[in-house]
Design an enzyme around this catalytic site. Structure first.
Site, PDB file in Angstrom:
ATOM      1  N   GLU A 280       0.859  -1.309  -0.235  1.00 11.42           N
ATOM      2  CA  GLU A 280       0.023   0.107   0.089  1.00 11.42           C
ATOM      3  C   GLU A 280       0.910   1.400  -0.007  1.00 11.42           C
ATOM      4  OE1 GLU A 280      -0.861  -2.615   1.741  1.00 11.42           O
ATOM      5  OE2 GLU A 280      -2.874  -2.968   0.945  1.00 11.42           O
TER       6      GLU A 280
ATOM      7  N   HIS B 162      -9.882  -5.133  11.200  1.00 12.23           N
ATOM      8  CA  HIS B 162     -10.522  -4.861   9.984  1.00 12.23           C
ATOM      9  C   HIS B 162     -11.689  -4.059   9.966  1.00 12.23           C
ATOM     10  CE1 HIS B 162      -7.693  -7.856   8.155  1.00 12.23           C
ATOM     11  NE2 HIS B 162      -8.191  -7.661   7.013  1.00 12.23           N
TER      12      HIS B 162
END
Lengths: 309, 328
Positions: free
Chosen positions: B60, B129
């Site tokens: 990322e 998450h």
């Protein structure tokens, strides 16, 4: 090289006088690398550098006045007083900045290289960073993507032997950093950085490789900074013997010796030195007399104007 | 008007903008050959090819940075984070680079880039998450932050985000991807301006400000309250930075009461910012302190019974409205 040297010596003096604030990282001793890279690149190419960014900006053609005024925090500076020493910009000359988070700008360089490939242009990006960058994640991810996508970028690690105050042998198990290139599927190279002609020839190979579709290169240039990491660093982590030894290979002395060996008169070189002295004196005077950074730009430059672009 | 799912609305926005402007491309994990982890980018690879729909390795920080660099050089990237939870490893790229370089270069460099992906809790995906990320990004000058609740807003705002000359944080919702709603017909182009709130439901007794997943919780709660004689007005800011408080302040001046309902944690963030601004701008009109219904101040547990406790519920919204209406 003389412009860079005198510019930074004068910057150091003005830092001591309180005319320049914040951090000031000097490039003194490493000048041959910036000059060689600037010589090799075309106008359409891109350059990224760390916070030790005065040298490459000047080599690329930024005026000493714009640079000094930036250090003084003035509206006439290359970043109009918003960047300071660590954030020189000169977009017209493809100099896309000094960046001050170690390893954080390598992916940006892969990004401008991505743009070159995306649009089919043959522009090349050169990205400088220090030996202190090689352990951080930003290095790994940028190198991984550049290698994977064969981007036209040259990563130039200016190994000046110290990550701030920590010598390389305490930050890396490798003596030869260039072997890292292999792990990213790119060509590696390694050479001394004190002879401008050597640097120019080797950088040129890498730039040509990138320009002709041969993908990225990781280069380790062995160099040395004669000053501390920044102005607050007396560099007690190294011996004066080591420093004096290294100064024997001062890139400016090396090139001067070469030129006189080729028959250039000392007086010609001295005249150049005098011209540079005047140029830098003028830059300091200009910076000192320039208007301060503009308060009205502070809010208006947070976001870019909208509309077609 | 036709009905589209939220994910289809997003896909249409990207499709139209990529067709319109060659500089726009999509980059992220699984966006191409896999057709998108949540199928938002389904079909884009077939239409635009690998040059413009770029699959990345799991990196990322790397691909966020590549996007920023490409934007600095004139392209208009859409960077998809598989979820916003994974943006944390790219935090430095967004904060130190994307949000800073325009001013740091005195306006010489623009970063027209959109970071998008699902934000907030899904279902039982546990602590790492389930982050609701608006507070992190709304704190940063140099960014726009958009969190659309409906398919229509998702499409119209994503199109505006892609055309913006600035870095945009675009927070979608995994649980919203399947939600259907009205979207203007094909061929009718709607660009919803960044920084404009929307009056969702008119009412007279209490103002509720909400966005994202709790938007639907609030609408259901408002129906129930209406049956009990409490008529709620609902305002959706849609963009969280810059924040448009005009409609909410006007509404509070009318209802004299306000409840802010959001998924993110209670400490700071747009929820607290809205309370701060509304109470100052409508202080003389308030009949009760503003209340907030928020995600609870804990990491998200896995067990469903606990997760249900953490997220704002209809019951908590109804209780809060009744408290400010002195109706409990």
């Amino acid at each position: 090289m003389m412009v860079m040297r005198r510019f930074e010596e004068e910057a150091a003096r003005n830092y001591a006088k309180g005319k320049i604030g914040g951090f000031l990282h000097l490039y003194i001793g490493q000048e041959a690398i910036a000059v060689a890279v600037a010589e090799v690149l075309e106008e359409r190419d891109y350059i990224f550098q760390t916070y030790r960014d005065h040298g490459i900006a000047l080599a690329r053609g930024m005026s000493a006045t714009a640079g000094m005024a930036e250090l003084f925090g003035k509206d006439t500076g290359c970043s109009r007083g918003f960047g300071g020493s660590m954030h020189f910009f000169d977009v017209e000359r493809g100099f896309l900045g000094g960046w001050a988070i170690v390893g954080g700008h390598l992916a940006l360089a892969a990004g401008t290289a991505f743009k070159s490939k995306y649009t089919g242009e043959d522009s090349v990006t050169v990205c400088f960073f220090g030996d202190g960058s090689i352990n951080i994640g930003g290095f790994h991810e940028a190198m991984s993507l550049a290698g994977l996508w064969k981007l036209p970028v040259v990563f130039v690690c200016e190994n000046n032997q110290y990550a701030m105050g920590t010598p390389l042998e305490r930050t890396s198990p490798l003596k030869d950093l260039s072997i890292k290139a292999k792990g990213y599927g790119m060509v590696g190279d390694r050479f001394d950085g004190h002879d401008v002609e050597v640097v120019q020839a080797r950088i040129n190979e890498a730039v040509e490789r990138a320009r002709t579709g041969g993908g990225p290169t990781f280069i380790e240039v062995l160099t040395y900074r004669f000053r501390g990491h920044s102005m607050s660093d007396p560099a007690k982590y190294r011996t004066s013997t080591e420093l004096e030894q290294r100064k024997q290979q001062d890139p400016i002395a090396v090139v001067r010796e070469k030129l006189t060996g080729l028959g250039v008169q000392e007086s010609v070189l001295d005249d150049i030195d005098l011209e540079v002295d005047e140029e830098i004196d003028e830059a300091v005077r200009f910076a000192d007399e320039s208007p301060p950074a503009r308060e009205d730009l502070m809010m208006s430059t947070v976001m870019a104007p909208e509309g077609e672009s | 008007m036709r009905q589209l799912r939220y994910r289809e609305a997003l896909r249409e926005a990207m499709f139209e903008e990529m067709a319109r402007d060659e500089r726009v491309f999509l980059m992220g994990e699984e966006v191409g050959h896999y057709q998108g982890a949540y199928k938002v980018s389904e079909g884009l690879l077939e239409k635009f090819g690998e040059r413009r729909v770029v699959d990345t390795p799991i990196a990322e920080a790397g691909f966020a940075g590549v996007g920023i660099g490409a934007a600095m050089a004139g392209l208009r990237p859409i960077i998809e984070f598989m979820t916003w939870n994974f943006s944390f490893v790219a935090f430095d790229q967004i904060i130190s680079n994307a949000a800073k370089v325009h001013q740091m270069s005195a306006g010489a460099i623009q970063v027209p880039i959109v970071f998008r992906g699902p934000n907030g809790a899904a279902k039982q995906v546990a602590a790492q998450h389930s982050h609701s990320c608006a507070p992190f990004y709304t704190n940063i000058p140099g960014l726009y932050v958009i969190q659309p609740s409906t398919p229509r807003d998702a499409k119209g705002l994503l199109k505006s985000a892609i055309r913006s000359n600035n870095p945009v944080i675009f927070l979608e919702g995994e649980t919203l991807y399947g939600v259907k709603g009205e979207v203007p017909d094909e061929g009718v182009e709607e660009l919803i301006p960044i920084g404009e709130s929307r009056l969702v439901r008119p009412g007279s007794d209490c103002t509720i400000v909400t966005w994202g997943r709790p938007y639907y919780t609030v609408l259901a709660a408002a129906e129930k309250l209406s049956a009990e004689g409490i008529d709620c007005e609902v305002v959706d800011p849609r963009t969280l930075r810059p924040l448009d408080t005009r409609l909410m302040v006007e509404s509070v001046k009318k209802t004299n009461r306000c409840v802010v309902v959001h998924e993110h944690w209670p400490y700071g963030g747009p929820g607290a910012e809205i309370v701060d601004q509304v109470q100052r701008e409508a202080f003389d009109y308030l009949d009760a302190p503003l209340e907030r219904v928020t995600g609870l101040d804990v990491p998200m547990p896995y067990a469903l019974n606990l997760e249900d406790k953490v997220l704002p519920t209809e019951e908590r919204v109804i209780d809060a409205v009744k408290r400010v209406a002195y109706a409990s």
